[in-house]
Structure formats: C-alpha cells, structure tokens
Design an enzyme around this catalytic site. Structure first.
Site, mmCIF file in Angstrom:
data_model
loop_
_atom_site.group_PDB
_atom_site.id
_atom_site.type_symbol
_atom_site.label_atom_id
_atom_site.label_comp_id
_atom_site.label_asym_id
_atom_site.label_seq_id
_atom_site.Cartn_x
_atom_site.Cartn_y
_atom_site.Cartn_z
ATOM 1 N N ARG A 35 0.996 6.484 7.694
ATOM 2 C CA ARG A 35 1.039 6.418 6.586
ATOM 3 C C ARG A 35 0.500 7.909 6.235
ATOM 4 N NH1 ARG A 35 1.909 1.882 4.237
ATOM 5 N NH2 ARG A 35 1.063 -0.303 4.833
ATOM 6 N N LYS B 279 17.270 3.507 -0.088
ATOM 7 C CA LYS B 279 18.253 3.585 0.552
ATOM 8 C C LYS B 279 19.165 3.067 -0.186
ATOM 9 C CE LYS B 279 15.523 2.424 4.394
ATOM 10 N NZ LYS B 279 14.895 2.242 5.220
ATOM 11 N N ASP C 75 7.801 3.270 -3.751
ATOM 12 C CA ASP C 75 7.915 4.221 -2.764
ATOM 13 C C ASP C 75 9.417 4.223 -2.108
ATOM 14 O OD1 ASP C 75 7.205 1.523 -1.335
ATOM 15 O OD2 ASP C 75 5.783 2.532 0.448
ATOM 16 N N ASP D 247 15.083 -0.534 -0.598
ATOM 17 C CA ASP D 247 15.918 -0.737 0.757
ATOM 18 C C ASP D 247 16.959 -1.687 0.036
ATOM 19 O OD1 ASP D 247 17.118 -1.319 2.954
ATOM 20 O OD2 ASP D 247 15.735 -1.771 4.415
ATOM 21 N N ASP E 195 4.997 3.061 6.588
ATOM 22 C CA ASP E 195 4.475 2.443 8.069
ATOM 23 C C ASP E 195 5.479 2.712 8.910
ATOM 24 O OD1 ASP E 195 4.554 0.418 6.378
ATOM 25 O OD2 ASP E 195 3.297 -0.784 7.632
ATOM 26 N N LYS F 77 1.367 -1.515 0.090
ATOM 27 C CA LYS F 77 0.128 0.121 0.006
ATOM 28 C C LYS F 77 0.729 1.407 0.123
ATOM 29 C CE LYS F 77 -2.656 -2.572 3.400
ATOM 30 N NZ LYS F 77 -2.827 -2.473 4.802
ATOM 31 N N GLY F 78 2.610 1.224 0.313
ATOM 32 C CA GLY F 78 2.969 2.242 1.032
ATOM 33 C C GLY F 78 2.789 3.529 -0.869
ATOM 34 N N PHE G 83 15.148 3.687 9.703
ATOM 35 C CA PHE G 83 13.580 3.659 9.572
ATOM 36 C C PHE G 83 13.219 4.691 9.607
ATOM 37 C CE2 PHE G 83 9.581 1.823 10.132
ATOM 38 C CZ PHE G 83 9.527 0.516 9.628
ATOM 39 N N VAL G 84 12.556 5.095 8.551
ATOM 40 C CA VAL G 84 11.744 5.921 8.122
ATOM 41 C C VAL G 84 10.310 5.396 7.945
ATOM 42 C CG1 VAL G 84 13.651 7.596 7.955
ATOM 43 C CG2 VAL G 84 11.727 5.511 5.902
#
Ligand code: IMP
Ligand code: MG
Length: 183
Positions: free
Chosen positions: A164, A130, A99, A102, A158, A42-43, A151-152
């Site tokens: 979110r 990242k 979104d 990583d 989320d 969903k990000g 971690f953001v």
C-alpha cells in the site's frame, strides 16, 4: 522500482497531478455547500489524505469498514459492515471516495445502503477504474484514471495487505501472487 513490481502504470507525480485537478473540480461543483467525504477502509486512505488537501470547502470525513462473505455471496456483492459511519448522513451532501472499482459489486451494495439513509446528494469519486470486468453500473461523477484489467498494487492498493505504501501504481509480478516467492 520495487523488486516485486514488473511495470509502473502510473508514476507518483501523475497521480498527484490528477488528484489536484479532481480537487479543483469538486471545489467548484460544491461551492457554497458543506461536503461529507466517506470512504471504506483501507485502500482509499492515501487518496483521501491527498484529495482533501486539494479541496477548498468546509468538509468532514467519515469511514466504514466492511468484510466480505464467502464466495457464494460475493457474487451478489453482499458485504457485512463491521464498522459503520460515526454519524448519520441524512440531509448531507455525501461524496463517496473509492480507490478502485472493478466489478462494481462492492460499491453497488454500499451505495444502495447509503441511499437508504437519505443524504441530500450522493456522488462517487473513484481514483482507479477497471471497466472491463464491470458487472454493476456505477454512476461515477469523478474519475482519476482508467486502468487495464491487470492486478495492480501501490498508492493504497494491496496484495495480502502489502504494497500500500508504494507512491506509484504498478503491476505485481505473477510469482508473488502465485505464491512462488516467500514473503
Ligand atoms: P469490486 O467489487 O470487484 O469492484 O472490487 C473492488 C475491490 O477489490 C476494491 O475495493 C479493491 O479492494 C479490490 N481490487 C480490485 N482490483 C484490484 C487491484 O487491481 N488491486 C488491488 N485491489 C483490487
Ligand atoms: Mg476498496
């Protein structure tokens, strides 16, 4: 600022300004073509909603949903598709919208899956990158911002499905994910 956030890395107006630039670039690169934007729920939903309003082209959007297998298979980035695209992508100009990347394991797996479906072209647009923990090389055509290995949350990202809705991207207080604060 939200009380669970220690530091804002990207204020809302920076994010919006960068999205406008990316939208202009995509509009110019795909001139004369129809483009299909694909995202994994969903990000990316906030990014998708803002980005498509900055693209002046005939476009459509489609979504997938995935779930991750247990820790063993996570190392391979293997995911299960729990909601596939509504339509085929063969012969289409596909722009994959994400979104955050990583390790790149998830995106690497999904891109391999999409390539099998023979799109006319397949490019990747990532808002937050990242790079420090990257394990799989991801060919990123459009990139919003490089982020440090922290971690953001916010702007779609989320922690346990929360945060979110923050319009900015910030670093979460360690207390929150160490479970010291009851939510
Ligand atoms: P990757 O397979 O390691 O690239 O993982 C990417 C996924 O992990 C993203 O789609 C996010 O759902 C999640 N993720 C990675 N870093 C963060 C973060 O800093 N905040 C929130 N979610 C993150
Ligand atoms: Mg994601």
């Amino acid at each position: 600022m939200h009380p669970d956030i220690v530091e804002i890395l990207l204020p809302a107006d920076h994010i919006q300004a960068r999205i406008r630039e990316i939208g202009l670039q995509i509009t110019s690169d795909y001139r004369g073509k129809d483009v299909l934007l694909i995202g994994v729920l969903k990000g990316m939903t906030l990014f998708m909603a803002d980005l498509i309003r900055c693209i002046d082209l005939p476009l459509s959007v489609d979504y997938m949903a995935i779930s991750r297998y247990g820790p063993g298979s996570q190392a391979l980035g293997v995911v299960r598709i729990i909601k596939d695209l509504d339509s085929g992508i063969e012969g289409k100009h596909v722009l994959f919208i994400e979104d955050i990347v990583d390790t790149g394991l998830t995106l690497g797996y999904i891109l391999r899956n999409l390539r099998y479906r023979s799109p006319a072209s397949l490019e990747v647009c990532v808002l937050f990158n990242k790079a420090q923990r990257r394990l799989v090389d991801i060919p990123i055509k459009y990139k919003g911002f490089d982020l440090p290995d922290k971690f953001v949350v916010g702007y779609g990202l989320d922690y346990a499905q929360m945060f979110r809705n923050l319009p900015y991207v910030g670093v979460l207080k360690a207390d929150v994910y160490l479970g010291l604060v009851k939510k």
